[in-house]
Design a protein around this motif. Structure first.
Motif, PDB file in Angstrom:
ATOM      1  N   ALA A 280     -75.820 -30.895  54.127  1.00 47.19           N
ATOM      2  CA  ALA A 280     -74.816 -29.983  54.397  1.00 47.19           C
ATOM      3  C   ALA A 280     -74.318 -30.407  55.619  1.00 47.19           C
ATOM      4  CB  ALA A 280     -75.310 -28.883  55.009  1.00 47.19           C
ATOM      5  N   THR A 281     -74.344 -31.627  56.408  1.00 48.73           N
ATOM      6  CA  THR A 281     -73.548 -31.998  57.430  1.00 48.73           C
ATOM      7  C   THR A 281     -72.860 -32.949  57.345  1.00 48.73           C
ATOM      8  OG1 THR A 281     -75.638 -33.221  57.773  1.00 48.73           O
ATOM      9  CG2 THR A 281     -74.852 -31.089  58.821  1.00 48.73           C
ATOM     10  N   HIS A 282     -73.416 -34.148  55.891  1.00 47.76           N
ATOM     11  CA  HIS A 282     -72.414 -35.334  56.026  1.00 47.76           C
ATOM     12  C   HIS A 282     -71.695 -34.978  54.318  1.00 47.76           C
ATOM     13  CE1 HIS A 282     -75.562 -36.343  58.343  1.00 47.76           C
ATOM     14  NE2 HIS A 282     -74.975 -37.552  58.304  1.00 47.76           N
ATOM     15  N   PRO A 283     -70.572 -36.233  54.372  1.00 52.26           N
ATOM     16  CA  PRO A 283     -69.810 -36.224  53.696  1.00 52.26           C
ATOM     17  C   PRO A 283     -70.547 -36.934  52.569  1.00 52.26           C
ATOM     18  CG  PRO A 283     -68.925 -37.778  55.169  1.00 52.26           C
ATOM     19  CD  PRO A 283     -69.723 -37.546  55.670  1.00 52.26           C
ATOM     20  N   LEU A 284     -70.374 -36.625  51.410  1.00 51.23           N
ATOM     21  CA  LEU A 284     -71.189 -36.820  49.400  1.00 51.23           C
ATOM     22  C   LEU A 284     -71.119 -38.680  49.466  1.00 51.23           C
ATOM     23  CD1 LEU A 284     -69.370 -34.848  46.845  1.00 51.23           C
ATOM     24  CD2 LEU A 284     -71.842 -34.882  47.122  1.00 51.23           C
ATOM     25  N   PRO A 285     -72.504 -38.958  49.625  1.00 51.71           N
ATOM     26  CA  PRO A 285     -72.346 -40.215  49.101  1.00 51.71           C
ATOM     27  C   PRO A 285     -71.508 -40.805  48.008  1.00 51.71           C
ATOM     28  CG  PRO A 285     -74.844 -39.340  49.085  1.00 51.71           C
ATOM     29  CD  PRO A 285     -73.465 -38.516  49.099  1.00 51.71           C
ATOM     30  N   ASP A 286     -71.677 -42.146  47.904  1.00 53.93           N
ATOM     31  CA  ASP A 286     -70.773 -42.761  45.733  1.00 53.93           C
ATOM     32  C   ASP A 286     -71.965 -43.055  45.200  1.00 53.93           C
ATOM     33  OD1 ASP A 286     -68.268 -43.188  47.262  1.00 53.93           O
ATOM     34  OD2 ASP A 286     -69.157 -44.581  48.559  1.00 53.93           O
ATOM     35  N   LEU A 287     -73.277 -43.013  45.961  1.00 54.76           N
ATOM     36  CA  LEU A 287     -74.462 -43.259  44.909  1.00 54.76           C
ATOM     37  C   LEU A 287     -76.153 -43.111  46.016  1.00 54.76           C
ATOM     38  CD1 LEU A 287     -76.166 -44.263  41.879  1.00 54.76           C
ATOM     39  CD2 LEU A 287     -75.556 -46.647  43.535  1.00 54.76           C
ATOM     40  N   ILE A 288     -76.655 -42.198  44.889  1.00 54.93           N
ATOM     41  CA  ILE A 288     -78.143 -41.957  45.673  1.00 54.93           C
ATOM     42  C   ILE A 288     -79.144 -42.121  44.658  1.00 54.93           C
ATOM     43  CG2 ILE A 288     -80.008 -39.431  45.330  1.00 54.93           C
ATOM     44  CD1 ILE A 288     -76.722 -37.881  45.823  1.00 54.93           C
ATOM     45  N   PHE A 289     -79.847 -42.760  45.547  1.00 53.79           N
ATOM     46  CA  PHE A 289     -81.591 -43.246  45.024  1.00 53.79           C
ATOM     47  C   PHE A 289     -82.806 -42.495  45.325  1.00 53.79           C
ATOM     48  CE2 PHE A 289     -79.250 -47.098  44.405  1.00 53.79           C
ATOM     49  CZ  PHE A 289     -79.860 -48.179  43.108  1.00 53.79           C
ATOM     50  N   ALA A 290     -82.937 -41.687  44.041  1.00 54.77           N
ATOM     51  CA  ALA A 290     -83.900 -40.702  44.244  1.00 54.77           C
ATOM     52  C   ALA A 290     -85.498 -41.071  43.808  1.00 54.77           C
ATOM     53  CB  ALA A 290     -83.138 -39.265  44.359  1.00 54.77           C
ATOM     54  N   ASP A 291     -86.462 -41.028  44.922  1.00 50.48           N
ATOM     55  CA  ASP A 291     -88.072 -40.948  44.393  1.00 50.48           C
ATOM     56  C   ASP A 291     -87.710 -39.021  43.973  1.00 50.48           C
ATOM     57  OD1 ASP A 291     -90.368 -40.532  44.166  1.00 50.48           O
ATOM     58  OD2 ASP A 291     -90.599 -40.649  46.080  1.00 50.48           O
ATOM     59  N   ILE A 292     -88.995 -39.196  42.757  1.00 47.79           N
ATOM     60  CA  ILE A 292     -89.081 -37.554  42.382  1.00 47.79           C
ATOM     61  C   ILE A 292     -89.708 -36.942  43.336  1.00 47.79           C
ATOM     62  CG2 ILE A 292     -90.046 -36.289  40.929  1.00 47.79           C
ATOM     63  CD1 ILE A 292     -88.163 -38.466  39.106  1.00 47.79           C
ATOM     64  N   GLU A 293     -90.500 -37.119  43.696  1.00 47.51           N
ATOM     65  CA  GLU A 293     -91.954 -36.475  44.609  1.00 47.51           C
ATOM     66  C   GLU A 293     -91.290 -36.461  45.759  1.00 47.51           C
ATOM     67  OE1 GLU A 293     -95.905 -37.148  43.128  1.00 47.51           O
ATOM     68  OE2 GLU A 293     -95.438 -36.223  40.873  1.00 47.51           O
ATOM     69  N   LEU A 294     -91.034 -36.313  46.726  1.00 42.35           N
ATOM     70  CA  LEU A 294     -90.811 -36.331  48.363  1.00 42.35           C
ATOM     71  C   LEU A 294     -91.631 -35.762  48.699  1.00 42.35           C
ATOM     72  CD1 LEU A 294     -87.020 -35.834  48.607  1.00 42.35           C
ATOM     73  CD2 LEU A 294     -87.767 -37.736  48.254  1.00 42.35           C
ATOM     74  N   SER A 295     -92.039 -35.308  50.200  1.00 51.08           N
ATOM     75  CA  SER A 295     -93.476 -34.509  50.666  1.00 51.08           C
ATOM     76  C   SER A 295     -93.733 -32.995  51.044  1.00 51.08           C
ATOM     77  CB  SER A 295     -93.003 -35.019  52.744  1.00 51.08           C
ATOM     78  OG  SER A 295     -91.998 -34.751  53.037  1.00 51.08           O
ATOM     79  N   ASP A 296     -92.328 -32.436  50.319  1.00 56.61           N
ATOM     80  CA  ASP A 296     -91.835 -31.260  50.152  1.00 56.61           C
ATOM     81  C   ASP A 296     -91.701 -31.027  48.814  1.00 56.61           C
ATOM     82  OD1 ASP A 296     -89.710 -31.375  50.677  1.00 56.61           O
ATOM     83  OD2 ASP A 296     -89.188 -29.868  52.467  1.00 56.61           O
ATOM     84  N   GLY A 297     -92.274 -31.181  47.727  1.00 55.91           N
ATOM     85  CA  GLY A 297     -91.829 -30.710  46.712  1.00 55.91           C
ATOM     86  C   GLY A 297     -90.902 -32.522  45.691  1.00 55.91           C
ATOM     87  N   LEU A 298     -90.214 -32.259  44.220  1.00 55.53           N
ATOM     88  CA  LEU A 298     -89.978 -32.588  43.567  1.00 55.53           C
ATOM     89  C   LEU A 298     -88.048 -32.953  44.333  1.00 55.53           C
ATOM     90  CD1 LEU A 298     -91.037 -31.746  40.842  1.00 55.53           C
ATOM     91  CD2 LEU A 298     -91.918 -33.266  42.020  1.00 55.53           C
TER      92      LEU A 298
END
Length: 251
Positions: free
Chosen positions: A44-62
């Protein structure tokens, strides 16, 4: 290049960041973001990145939940200790799926996929620009009109015209912030302009495709067209022209 990390394990995030910088030392890494809440705030506060590395299980959900609801137009590489989410990951804009601990060779192959995607889209964008130039050069329609403004004759690029409006037998051409007087009748102007880009809404208006903001259905199956800039009076399309206009909008 900006890469965003979604990871709730600090050591795993640091290890991944180190591997990424070995591949591209000048990359900018944002995060790690450990929760869906933090991820939503970041987007909501940043421009889009060029690439995302994402863990699936985060602290409050997937993270898959976030990407299903708010899919950003950004390639995602999922990194997780589990392989049971692979199908869902590829359905959520995932371009690769890496198991932890991340293997450097597999990470290199993932970056190769990203590079290939960028090359494909860059080529498609270039080809579209070339096609547009060719269409302009071979088009029988006018690309420039000579118009009047405050006693001067000015060349006006047709692409700047948002709409033409006739009043007291004078045709006015409106751009985003100016009004010019055309040295032509509305009928001749309509014949000079590309019908794919301009539509004769009624006797008073000729409107540009790119100027249309929204269309409302009105009484007796008439249409009222709202443009991105104000018009002197409402732009109304008759029942007889409504079908042709809607078909033109879809072309």
């Amino acid at each position: 290049m900006t890469i965003l990390l979604l990871e709730d394990n600090r050591k795993a995030a640091d290890d991944l960041a180190r591997l990424i910088r070995e591949w591209k030392p000048d990359v900018r890494i944002e995060g790690p973001l450990a929760s869906l809440e933090a991820t939503a705030r970041w987007f909501a506060t940043h421009p889009l990145p060029d690439l995302i590395f994402a863990d699936i299980e985060l602290s409050d959900g997937l993270s898959l939940t976030f990407f299903r609801e708010q899919l950003p137009p950004v390639p995602i590489i999922f990194c997780t200790a589990y392989d049971r989410y692979a199908l869902e990951a590829f359905e959520s804009a995932g371009v690769d799926y890496l198991l932890k601990p991340v293997d450097p060779e597999k990470l290199t192959r993932s970056f190769g996929k990203i590079g290939l995607l960028h090359a494909i889209f860059a080529r498609e964008e270039f080809e579209e620009k070339i096609s547009r130039v060719i269409r302009q050069l071979t088009s029988p329609y006018r690309r420039t009109l000579v118009v009047h403004r405050r006693g001067r004759l000015i060349p006006l690029n047709v692409e700047e015209i948002r709409f033409a409006y006739t009043e007291n037998d004078i045709v006015y051409l409106h751009t985003r912030d100016r009004r010019y007087e055309a040295d032509s009748s509305m009928e001749n102007l309509e014949a000079d302009l590309d019908p794919h880009q301009f539509f004769r809404a009624n006797r008073q208006f000729l409107i540009a495709r790119d100027a249309i903001a929204e269309v409302h259905r009105g009484f007796a199956r008439k249409l009222t067209v709202t443009l991105h800039i104000p018009t002197p009076v409402a732009v109304v399309i008759s029942k007889a022209k409504a079908s042709a206009f809607l078909k033109w909008m879809e072309d």
